[in-house]
Enzyme design. Sequence first.
Site, PDB file in Angstrom:
ATOM      1  N   ARG A   1      51.409 -10.807 107.497  1.00  0.00           N
ATOM      2  CA  ARG A   1      51.090 -10.667 106.072  1.00  0.00           C
ATOM      3  C   ARG A   1      52.331 -10.759 105.188  1.00  0.00           C
ATOM      4  O   ARG A   1      52.220 -11.051 104.004  1.00  0.00           O
ATOM      5  CB  ARG A   1      50.351  -9.351 105.826  1.00  0.00           C
ATOM      6  CG  ARG A   1      48.928  -9.392 106.352  1.00  0.00           C
ATOM      7  CD  ARG A   1      48.237  -8.053 106.224  1.00  0.00           C
ATOM      8  NE  ARG A   1      46.841  -8.149 106.615  1.00  0.00           N
ATOM      9  CZ  ARG A   1      45.969  -7.151 106.509  1.00  0.00           C
ATOM     10  NH1 ARG A   1      46.369  -5.981 106.024  1.00  0.00           N
ATOM     11  NH2 ARG A   1      44.726  -7.311 106.875  1.00  0.00           N
TER      12      ARG A   1
ATOM     13  N   LYS B   1      32.407  -2.690 117.225  1.00  0.00           N
ATOM     14  CA  LYS B   1      31.111  -2.505 116.568  1.00  0.00           C
ATOM     15  C   LYS B   1      30.428  -3.806 116.186  1.00  0.00           C
ATOM     16  O   LYS B   1      31.020  -4.668 115.554  1.00  0.00           O
ATOM     17  CB  LYS B   1      31.292  -1.644 115.318  1.00  0.00           C
ATOM     18  CG  LYS B   1      31.589  -0.194 115.669  1.00  0.00           C
ATOM     19  CD  LYS B   1      31.324   0.717 114.498  1.00  0.00           C
ATOM     20  CE  LYS B   1      32.359   0.517 113.435  1.00  0.00           C
ATOM     21  NZ  LYS B   1      32.262   1.381 112.290  1.00  0.00           N
TER      22      LYS B   1
HETATM   23  C1  3PG Z   1      42.901  -4.542 105.470  1.00  0.00           C
HETATM   24  O1  3PG Z   1      43.904  -4.260 106.117  1.00  0.00           O
HETATM   25  O2  3PG Z   1      41.810  -4.818 105.997  1.00  0.00           O
HETATM   26  C2  3PG Z   1      43.018  -4.614 103.975  1.00  0.00           C
HETATM   27  O3  3PG Z   1      44.335  -4.388 103.577  1.00  0.00           O
HETATM   28  C3  3PG Z   1      42.067  -3.663 103.294  1.00  0.00           C
HETATM   29  O4  3PG Z   1      42.368  -2.337 103.582  1.00  0.00           O
HETATM   30  P1  3PG Z   1      41.222  -1.243 103.451  1.00  0.00           P
HETATM   31  O5  3PG Z   1      40.245  -1.523 104.552  1.00  0.00           O
HETATM   32  O6  3PG Z   1      41.899   0.098 103.578  1.00  0.00           O
HETATM   33  O7  3PG Z   1      40.580  -1.413 102.095  1.00  0.00           O
END
Ligand code: 3PG
Length: 405
Positions: free
Chosen positions: A43, A221
């Site tokens: 990322r 899941k």
């Molecule tokens: C992820 O890592 O899936 C995104 O950054 C979103 O994070 P979150 O599920 O805490 O909203």
Amino acid sequence: MKYLSSLSKKNLAKQTCLLRVDFNIENTDLHGYEHGLTRIPLRVERVLPTIKFLIDRGARVVILSHRGRPKTQISADSQRKSALSQRKSAFTLKPFAKILSKLLKKPVQFIDFNFRKSDFLKLRNKIENFPPGSIFLLENLRFLPEEEKNDKKFAQRLALLGDFYVNDAFSVSHRAHASVVAITQFLPSYVGLALENELKKLNQVMKSPKKPLIIIIGGAKISDKIGVIKNFLKKADWFLLGGGVANTFLAAQKLPVGQSLYEETMIPLARQLLKSKKIILPIDSVVSKGAILDIGPKTIKKYTEIIKSAKTIIWNGPMGYIEAKRFRKGTNAIAKAIVKSRAFAVIGGGETTSIMSKVKGQKSKVFISTGGGAMLEYLAGKKLPGIEALKYRRKSALNQRQSAS
Ligand code: 3PG
Ligand code: MG
């Protein structure tokens, strides 16, 4: 939608960009990188070209991100103070300023939230006094409750910090949060370079996949993944299942799954889906202490054969309990088979991609999505709020700015 890639120096010079990225990266991954054990987190790697694109054309960049879910750390008011410092150290974005600075070979100024309710305009003036090409990183937006509430007032104040907004965070675009959605009402908004590429790759497998199209689904899941199965039931040729997802289907066939991970409530739906001959289940498994923890050798052979025939592959979720090395065989074998195949593959989900990144060989036809939940929702055919927001027309940014100050 408007694309950052279409802008030139003429548009960007001396402008300040609010760049939304997703640095939601676990501390373990971060420490691994800092100690030279792992590669640059995906990322981070994916947004470097966007930052370079902006600064090379004379823009200032203010990077926005969330990290983790810090609000869950606050238990009671009496503990608020210590909870606050605890959540700060676990979820701060501060280490990323150093990492980015090293990778971009430029200073990256970290901005903490001591200005919280105070004047965003003051901060903007400060930023504007820095030369074009300067880079700033704002502290974790989820430290502020307004972020997850998609609070308009907050988004309007945040918008004061820049002249335009770029979303380069596909992986958080399924969240209707202030720095993803509401902010687009207050600034000209663009699709970033990484987001543009991510949408192109996902649209390719959704709209015009070369056949056979094989979908591999694993992980804990089925409820997270059912949308993808349903959306592709007509389009795909085969679904290869593993992990807890497969166990739920095995249980639906009344096969003994013992202590295995599965979802009781999803059994009726699994039974329904089993009417489709496209759903392929493991034919053997690795069992430990009464629980299925990986696909077995016969299944590996069968799945590998099917993968060989594929022209397009979508993969999300491991085949077994990959936290333990001895249950990683199935997932590793799938990763290797994909790299060997001629197929164009789109792969997502943190665990799946970590295995994939370790496989040697030609990976040019493999696209690793930064998205976990976002990828699943997109492939399920849902509209992601962060992407939809980039399509709206907004009122003049200037007027909005004046009314906010
Ligand atoms: C992820 O890592 O899936 C995104 O950054 C979103 O994070 P979150 O599920 O805490 O909203
Ligand atoms: Mg997540």
